[in-house]
Scaffold this motif. Structure first.
Motif, PDB file in Angstrom:
ATOM      1  N   SER A  77      37.367  26.536 -53.115  1.00  0.00           N
ATOM      2  CA  SER A  77      38.772  26.476 -52.713  1.00  0.00           C
ATOM      3  C   SER A  77      39.019  27.115 -51.349  1.00  0.00           C
ATOM      4  N   GLU A  78      37.966  27.465 -50.618  1.00  0.00           N
ATOM      5  CA  GLU A  78      38.142  28.179 -49.355  1.00  0.00           C
ATOM      6  C   GLU A  78      38.926  27.352 -48.333  1.00  0.00           C
ATOM      7  N   ALA A  79      38.602  26.086 -48.215  1.00  0.00           N
ATOM      8  CA  ALA A  79      39.309  25.247 -47.249  1.00  0.00           C
ATOM      9  C   ALA A  79      40.774  25.103 -47.625  1.00  0.00           C
ATOM     10  N   ALA A  80      41.026  24.982 -48.908  1.00  0.00           N
ATOM     11  CA  ALA A  80      42.410  24.842 -49.373  1.00  0.00           C
ATOM     12  C   ALA A  80      43.216  26.100 -49.085  1.00  0.00           C
ATOM     13  N   LYS A  81      42.627  27.248 -49.297  1.00  0.00           N
ATOM     14  CA  LYS A  81      43.342  28.508 -49.078  1.00  0.00           C
ATOM     15  C   LYS A  81      43.729  28.701 -47.615  1.00  0.00           C
ATOM     16  N   VAL A  86      49.824  27.538 -47.729  1.00  0.00           N
ATOM     17  CA  VAL A  86      49.216  27.809 -49.030  1.00  0.00           C
ATOM     18  C   VAL A  86      49.359  29.288 -49.380  1.00  0.00           C
ATOM     19  N   LEU A  87      49.866  29.555 -50.564  1.00  0.00           N
ATOM     20  CA  LEU A  87      50.077  30.926 -51.030  1.00  0.00           C
ATOM     21  C   LEU A  87      48.989  31.389 -51.981  1.00  0.00           C
ATOM     22  N   GLY A  88      48.263  30.456 -52.545  1.00  0.00           N
ATOM     23  CA  GLY A  88      47.195  30.846 -53.445  1.00  0.00           C
ATOM     24  C   GLY A  88      46.561  29.645 -54.123  1.00  0.00           C
ATOM     25  N   ALA A 151      46.654  20.637 -50.023  1.00  0.00           N
ATOM     26  CA  ALA A 151      45.658  21.663 -50.344  1.00  0.00           C
ATOM     27  C   ALA A 151      44.909  21.331 -51.626  1.00  0.00           C
ATOM     28  N   ALA A 152      45.601  20.757 -52.606  1.00  0.00           N
ATOM     29  CA  ALA A 152      44.943  20.392 -53.865  1.00  0.00           C
ATOM     30  C   ALA A 152      43.840  19.364 -53.618  1.00  0.00           C
ATOM     31  N   GLU A 153      44.090  18.458 -52.695  1.00  0.00           N
ATOM     32  CA  GLU A 153      43.076  17.461 -52.370  1.00  0.00           C
ATOM     33  C   GLU A 153      41.872  18.077 -51.657  1.00  0.00           C
ATOM     34  N   ALA A 154      42.080  19.249 -51.065  1.00  0.00           N
ATOM     35  CA  ALA A 154      40.987  19.908 -50.344  1.00  0.00           C
ATOM     36  C   ALA A 154      40.108  20.773 -51.251  1.00  0.00           C
TER      37      ALA A 154
END
Length: 798
Positions: A77-81, A86-88, A151-154
């Motif tokens: 999840s690093e890219a998404a964060k 993005v808050l979490g 972000a979910a897609e990432a």
């Protein structure tokens, strides 16, 4: 009390008594009063969960598995964060660390060997394995919904695929993919009911045995309002609040508190208008746990809204049984015994009441309105790599009635007995009631033959042959079916009946059921109006706040009018008791001399009285001596109400174009025994809705998966629902026989339409196709299936 005040009160209450009597004629039990909420809803002024927002709220999106079965090797999840807004991003490990409890099934069901139902103990997010397409594994919270989606897609999922199984019969075979190490052969419950030795003996002595293999197809709920939640957390009080569509706030609060591992008083559930549920919204879901966790972690509200595509994956489904049904008869066609065996598809996880409709409820409703001396049920409820199963309108009752009615039509055909005659020969007779059914329940009321006869009358059954001849001239096949049904409503449970007289003249009626389309506000007010004579317009129904509704099992199982009705009647009696004491003080009389009728307390043998609303106002306005109630408010919880037995008979006529397989329902009639009918207009609406859902399953609805567990009916492009053009006008009649087990004599009506329509529509189609020698087609009877059956029959006859 000064004379002028007494005289003034007398004149006022005389007119009030007359007004109350007139109001009862208009708004009392049995009147077709329009629904209180319709003006608001049809103008688009209803408030559903997605209409609510809180300052500073963030937005959540769930990350789901695209594999039906697999081992989770990693979640990156690093890219998404690092993405904007993005808050979490959280996974199952984070929620496990919070100490949340698992989702379980609370039904005390046992397998034939006495062992309890095996639990899957579902966690909010999968941590070791995924078990169906759509299984949630992580979630993202961001400042905006668009940012959360991006972000979910990432989020990168590393899942090692495993073989999947979607068919319950295949899943129970040795060597099938195993979903859980502790559940051998994926069988969570091996349900058995009945004395097999006696049943087998009856079958051995039978002159005829009818056997039928039936698939009761899996259906999606597709409520108009998707699931949605708005979560917040108050750090000071350590209290969670969840705005969410439910079927009852008290029960859902208890379940949610258990999952959060906190006391009940640390959770508040709020429910406003609900756009349909049909059983699906009456359980807790992983998404709600996720947003509550995030609201606490972030210190700000978090909202989640499902989309139609993911609703097909994540909402509980209904039905899904593969059944072998048998009926044993003597030479004259009297039923000797019946039995069911087969499989129920639980999906990947067990929550709520899922095994009940597939096993217990099917058995309890199988014998229906017929004298069936012996019965046995053997159903294995099996875990598969599919969406979880849940209650769906009727929850085992339409299924059971469907099996019985299909057996009867087949037996009549095989034995050369008229289908109507065979039913008449086996009806339970009025002089046999109370009747101990072979299902283990005792029917307290009913006149099944009279209901049947009235259905034949209003459907103009005797002239069917003329209509069939006309259809043949037009190149169409025409079929008819007459089918009875009986439902065993939800098991007994206590219910809240709380009445509060507000200073502004409003009467709050607080109860633990919940309206998600049924129209509770009107019939409940009618009952209260009948009991207390309070103005119909003054009654305000309160159901949607767990801080106020402290008790109740919610709406489900056609229990609302029996449960809440009993609670309202009990609460009204307590109001009258308090009112007599207060009126005695106001009228300066002995409590023993106070009588109550038509909304007024009167000194017996005189014209001195006080209206209940005037009395409530005076108690609010002034002080009273010790021993005199200072209000008419009551907080009452009723004793559990026994199950009721709504029943009826439906008649369906269909026309089929043999060249295309297209089926059209051209006539539909229904006569029902719902006991005391509080509001016939609302009852008719409930019946219509249930019939349409039965038509949908019979003719077009079917959730399907491919061999790898991928859903292939994941949108409204792939999953057909009935439209207005698919539904005929309905002739509806009543033959009420009041129940003896609740003070209103009501029986419930919300799911009866499904129970009657499923069998009659299918049997009518089979009747039309009987010209080709076709004896059975499984649902849904789509044009393709009907056309193929006709083509095969023509080839066989050539």
């Amino acid at each position: 009390m000064p004379a002028f005040q007494v005289n003034s009160m007398q004149e006022h209450t005389k007119s009030s008594t007359l007004e109350n009597a007139i109001a009862l004629q208009k708004y009392g039990v049995g009147q077709p009063v329009r629904r209180k909420e319709d003006d608001t809803l049809v103008r688009g002024k209803g408030r559903y969960t997605d209409d609510f927002n809180l300052p500073g709220q963030a937005y959540a999106v769930i990350v789901r598995s695209t594999h039906a079965h697999g081992i989770i090797r990693g979640i990156n999840s690093e890219a998404a964060k690092a993405m904007p807004g993005v808050l979490g991003v959280w996974t199952g490990k984070d929620l496990d660390a919070a100490g949340y409890g698992p989702f379980t099934c609370g039904l005390p069901l046992k397998s034939r060997d006495g062992t309890p139902l095996l639990q899957t103990n579902r966690q909010p997010l999968a941590t070791d394995k995924v078990r169906f397409v759509g299984d949630p594994v992580a979630f993202v919270v961001a400042e905006t919904l668009a940012q959360a989606r991006d972000a979910a897609e990432a989020v990168e999922l590393d899942i090692e695929p495993l073989p999947a199984v979607t068919d319950p019969e295949e899943a129970a075979k040795p060597g099938a993919p195993q979903l859980y190490d502790h559940i051998p052969d994926n069988v969570a419950l091996d349900y058995h009911y009945g004395d097999m030795d006696k049943v087998n003996a009856a079958f051995a002595s039978a002159a005829h045995v009818t056997k039928l293999d039936i698939e009761n197809t899996r259906v999606a709920v597709v409520s108009m309002e998707p699931r949605v939640g708005l979560a917040s957390y108050d750090k000071k009080s350590e209290r969670y609040t969840l705005q969410v569509p439910t079927q009852g706030v008290a029960g859902n609060r208890a379940n949610l508190a258990k999952n959060l591992n906190v006391p009940n008083d640390k959770v508040r559930i709020l429910t406003a208008n609900v756009g349909g549920s049909f059983g699906m919204k009456n359980i807790n879901y992983p998404e709600y746990m996720c947003i509550l966790y995030a609201a606490k972690a972030l210190g700000r509200p978090v909202k989640w809204l499902d989309e139609r595509s993911t609703s097909f994956l994540s909402d509980s489904h209904g039905r899904a049984q593969k059944i072998h049904a048998e009926l044993a008869l003597d030479a004259e066609g009297h039923f000797l015994a019946a039995k069911l065996s087969g499989y129920g598809n639980l999906g990947a996880y067990i929550t709520g009441v899922a095994p009940g409709p597939l096993s217990l409820n099917t058995g309890k409703n199988f014998s229906s309105v017929y004298r069936t001396p012996l019965m046995a049920v053997d159903i294995k409820t099996v875990l598969t790599n599919t969406t979880l199963m849940g209650a769906y309108r009727g929850a085992g009752r339409p299924e059971a009635n469907y099996y019985m009615e299909r057996l009867i039509d087949r037996a009549a055909d095989e034995m050369g007995i008229n289908r109507l005659t065979l039913r008449r020969r086996n009806f339970i007779k009025p002089n046999q009631i109370p009747f101990p059914a072979s299902s283990g329940v005792t029917y307290d009321s009913g006149d099944f033959q009279a209901v049947f006869n009235k259905a034949l009358e209003i459907s103009d059954h005797e002239n069917f042959a003329k209509r069939k001849k006309e259809s043949r001239k037009a190149g169409k096949l025409r079929g008819i079916a007459v089918g009875s049904y009986l439902e065993v409503t939800a098991p007994p449970s206590p219910e809240l009946g709380k009445i509060v007289f507000d200073p502004d003249g409003t009467v709050q009626l607080i109860t633990g059921t919940l309206d998600y389309g049924q129209g509770h506000a009107t019939p409940f007010a009618q009952v209260l109006c009948q009991q207390l004579g309070v103005p119909f317009e003054s009654v305000k129904l309160v159901q949607g706040d767990s801080d106020i509704v402290h008790t109740g099992n919610g709406t489900g199982g056609s229990r609302s009018i029996t449960a809440s009705g009993m609670a309202i009647v009990g609460a009204a009696k307590l109001v009258i008791e308090k009112g007599k004491r207060a009126a005695a003080h106001m009228l300066e009389a002995s409590e023993a001399d106070i009588e109550f009728a038509d909304g007024s307390f009167t000194i017996a043998g005189t014209d001195r009285s006080i209206d209940i609303m005037e009395l409530a106002k005076k108690l609010h306005d002034g002080k009273v001596p010790e021993g005199v109630p200072d209000s008419l408010d009551v907080d009452h919880t009723s004793e559990p109400v026994p199950s009721a037995f709504p029943n009826g008979c439906h008649v369906a006529e269909v026309e089929i174009d043999p060249e295309t397989g297209v089926t059209q329902i051209v006539r539909y009639s229904a006569v029902n025994d719902f006991g005391t009918v509080i509001n016939p207009m609302l009852v008719a609406g409930q019946l219509h809705g249930g019939v349409v859902q039965g038509i949908g399953q019979a003719l077009m609805e079917h959730v399907r998966y491919d061999e790898s567990g991928q859903p292939i009916t994941g949108s409204l492009m792939d999953y057909a629902l009935p439209r207005a053009e698919d539904v005929p006008n309905m002739a509806v009649g009543d033959h009420p026989v009041p129940a003896t087990t609740n003070p209103l004599g009501s029986k419930g009506c919300g799911e009866a339409g499904c129970a009657g329509s499923l069998s009659t529509v299918v049997n009518a189609v089979i009747d039309a196709l009987s010209e080709y020698g076709i004896k059975h087609i499984d649902m849904p009877l789509t044009p393709e299936r009907v056309w193929r059956a006709i083509q095969e029959a023509r080839r066989n006859a050539a």
